[in-house]
Scaffold this active site. Structure first.
Site, PDB file in Angstrom:
ATOM      1  N   GLU A  62      -3.643  35.769  25.163  1.00 25.27           N
ATOM      2  CA  GLU A  62      -4.661  35.727  24.099  1.00 25.27           C
ATOM      3  C   GLU A  62      -3.961  35.125  22.881  1.00 25.27           C
ATOM      4  O   GLU A  62      -3.094  35.771  22.281  1.00 25.27           O
ATOM      5  CB  GLU A  62      -5.126  37.158  23.837  1.00 25.27           C
ATOM      6  N   PHE A  63      -4.293  33.896  22.517  1.00 23.31           N
ATOM      7  CA  PHE A  63      -3.445  33.245  21.505  1.00 23.31           C
ATOM      8  C   PHE A  63      -3.678  33.727  20.076  1.00 23.31           C
ATOM      9  O   PHE A  63      -2.970  33.336  19.165  1.00 23.31           O
ATOM     10  CB  PHE A  63      -3.459  31.722  21.616  1.00 23.31           C
TER      11      PHE A  63
ATOM     12  N   HIS B  20      -8.873   9.553  20.413  1.00 25.69           N
ATOM     13  CA  HIS B  20      -8.772   8.919  21.724  1.00 25.69           C
ATOM     14  C   HIS B  20      -9.397   7.519  21.741  1.00 25.69           C
ATOM     15  O   HIS B  20      -9.113   6.733  22.630  1.00 25.69           O
ATOM     16  CB  HIS B  20      -9.357   9.807  22.825  1.00 25.69           C
TER      17      HIS B  20
ATOM     18  N   HIS C 299     -13.581   8.318  14.552  1.00 28.52           N
ATOM     19  CA  HIS C 299     -13.601   7.204  15.506  1.00 28.52           C
ATOM     20  C   HIS C 299     -14.126   5.901  14.881  1.00 28.52           C
ATOM     21  O   HIS C 299     -13.511   4.845  15.016  1.00 28.52           O
ATOM     22  CB  HIS C 299     -14.484   7.550  16.705  1.00 28.52           C
TER      23      HIS C 299
END
Ligand SMILES: NC(=O)c1ccc[n+]([C@@H]2O[C@H](COP(=O)([O-])OP(=O)(O)OC[C@H]3O[C@@H](n4cnc5c(N)ncnc54)[C@H](OP(=O)(O)O)[C@@H]3O)[C@@H](O)[C@H]2O)c1
Length: 486
Positions: free
Chosen positions: A100-101, A184, A246
């Site tokens: 569990e971060f 990306h 983007h």
């Protein structure tokens, strides 16, 4: 087994050369993009034998269960035909760790696993968790030995203020040069090709300026709505999700003056100059309404019934310096539109020739996705006539060639490969991220000051009529693009 040693396949390693850790390993991004990209890298022999892919999730999965989940995703997303043998080799690199971060103490679990000589973390989680994870790693002293780098997904924060705060915390813990902001779109083949086309051809370079170019249009339209990502989109909207990152990035490649070299520092100089020179002239924000086939945005799952979030944004901007000074630039993006396509239109001023009448627009189109290629529309004499002009099109379709499609790495594959090799050229420098946020905030400010209404547009349309009117006021219209089928 000594906890600092690691078995990858049949081999034992003390400190692996690369540990690639994904936080958010049960999320959409990991399943659809990251793991298929890593599988492709394995297929291309781009992973060293001892590379570890450490997948962190809060779900209680055994490694076998996790592999069973990812296999169909990779089968679906692969650009090669799926190879079981490669997949079996690929999964030897994978570890699944339940953690569990948000629980700082849970990070001690990681101490049972060897740190890499090079450690690259991918934060495939919402930006509110970026500092939580970084501080968790630091809390158990995990960052003290060897190299630690981070890849961050957009949006790089919830606001400009938050992005600055995140950058400060992460810079302190990892070092400025070890933060990779991924956009990306920069990994897409035709985006990289923009500079090659512009600066590798005298015939383009010599005309790419405000004397010749009348206007530029950049479109990124999607057919899909928000699908299962309503809660995310309610925080983001088209501005933060697409336009301020983007589309601005693509625009900067189209407009920037020639860099001295293609390395990241020279590119940064030119990109910065563009971003500093942006002026916002007009804006239209829209939201999709229902039609007989699709739900309205406000009726989608996890969306507020009175949501004021934009699913469409169109802006008119200009750059007040450089070769394309004062050329109108129109950017538009939206969901639930008629077509899935990203393309750039460079539209030339009409010819000054008085020898011919009825001349058509001269246009360079760069197709980014799903079709990749470039086309030129220009005037020629209609065969069999004396001097009648017709418009003709020359088309280079890169993605129509099967070999090109197979050999073209997906954007995430390209960018992960670059990051593994410490090449940050196609990642967005923090300075540009910050400037993009400033631009996004200036748009939101203008909307507020001028009390611009959010306009509705029908699903499966070309977007709001107000966006058409924005161009009509300048005597222009949006140029759409047909899809090529192959
Ligand atoms: N999806 C895309 O194509 C895409 C594209 C560009 C950028 N992004 C960005 O990438 C990030 C992730 O997107 P996504 O679509 O993958 O989101 P997602 O499907 O909601 O996945 C989020 C991941 O974070 C995990 N998580 C959330 N809270 C957690 C906690 N407290 N402890 C442990 N794990 C926790 C989730 O685990 P559970 O499965 O257990 O809930 C899941 O693995 C977002 O910031 C998004 O904007 C996504």
């Amino acid at each position: 087994m000594d906890p600092s040693t690691l078995k990858v396949g049949e081999k034992m390693f003390k400190n692996p050369s690369l540990v690639f850790t994904i936080f958010g390993s049960t999320g959409d991004l990991t399943y659809r993009k990251l793991l298929p990209a890593l599988y492709h890298l394995k297929h291309r022999n781009r992973l060293t034998d001892d590379t570890v892919i450490r997948c962190i999730g809060r779900k209680e999965y055994s490694k076998d269960e996790y592999i069973a989940i990812i296999e169909p995703w990779i089968k679906k997303q692969t650009r090669f035909s799926f190879n079981q043998e490669t997949f079996n080799e690929f999964v030897k690199h994978i570890q699944y760790i339940k953690m569990e971060f948000t629980n700082k103490d849970a990070y001690s679990t990681l101490l049972d696993y060897p740190v890499g000589l090079d450690n690259l973390y991918y934060f495939a989680v919402a930006p509110e968790y970026f500092t939580v994870i970084a501080e968790g790693l630091n809390h158990v002293n995990y960052l003290s030995d060897f190299k630690h780098r981070v890849i961050l997904e957009k949006p790089f924060g919830d606001s400009l203020e938050h992005a600055i705060e995140v950058n400060k915390v992460l810079t302190n813990l990892f070092g400025f040069e070890n933060l990779y902001h991924i956009d990306h779109y920069l990994g897409k083949e035709m985006i990289q090709n923009i500079l090659a086309i512009r600066f590798g051809n005298r015939m383009f370079e010599s005309v790419w300026n405000h004397d010749n170019i009348e206007q530029i249009q950049i479109t990124a339209s999607e057919i899909v709505g928000v699908e299962t990502r309503g809660s995310y989109y309610e925080q983001a909207g088209a501005l933060k999700d697409m336009l301020q990152n983007h589309l601005l990035q693509i625009m900067s490649y189209v407009v920037m003056d020639k860099p001295n070299t293609l390395n990241s520092s020279d590119m940064l100089v030119k990109q910065k100059s563009i971003m500093e020179g942006i002026s916002l002239d007009d804006i239209v924000l829209g939201q999709y309404d229902k039609n007989d086939k699709f739900l309205a945005y406000r009726d989608e799952k996890n969306v507020h019934p009175n949501s004021q979030i934009e699913t469409y944004a169109a802006v008119k901007i200009h750059i007040n310096k450089g070769q394309l000074k004062n050329v109108p630039i129109y950017l538009r993006t939206g969901k639930r539109l008629k077509q899935r396509a990203t393309y750039i239109k460079i539209i030339f001023k009409p010819s000054s020739s008085n020898l011919y009448s009825n001349l058509h627009q001269e246009v360079i189109t760069i197709k980014v996705q799903p079709d990749e290629g470039i086309s030129l529309s220009f005037n020629a004499k209609k065969p069999g006539t004396i001097n009648t002009i017709t418009d003709v099109k020359m088309d280079f379709c890169q993605s129509c060639i099967l070999e090109n499609r197979i050999n073209t790495p997906e954007a995430y594959e390209r960018l992960l490969d670059d990051a593994f090799g410490h090449d940050d050229t196609l990642f967005t420098p923090w300075q540009i991220v910050e400037m993009s946020w400033k631009f996004g905030e200036s748009v939101r400010e203008l909307v507020k000051i001028e009390n611009r209404p959010l306009v509705l547009y029908p699903a499966n349309s070309q977007g709001p009529k107000e966006a058409d009117e924005m161009l009509q006021r300048d005597g222009f219209e949006w140029l759409d693009e047909d899809e090529i089928s192959y």
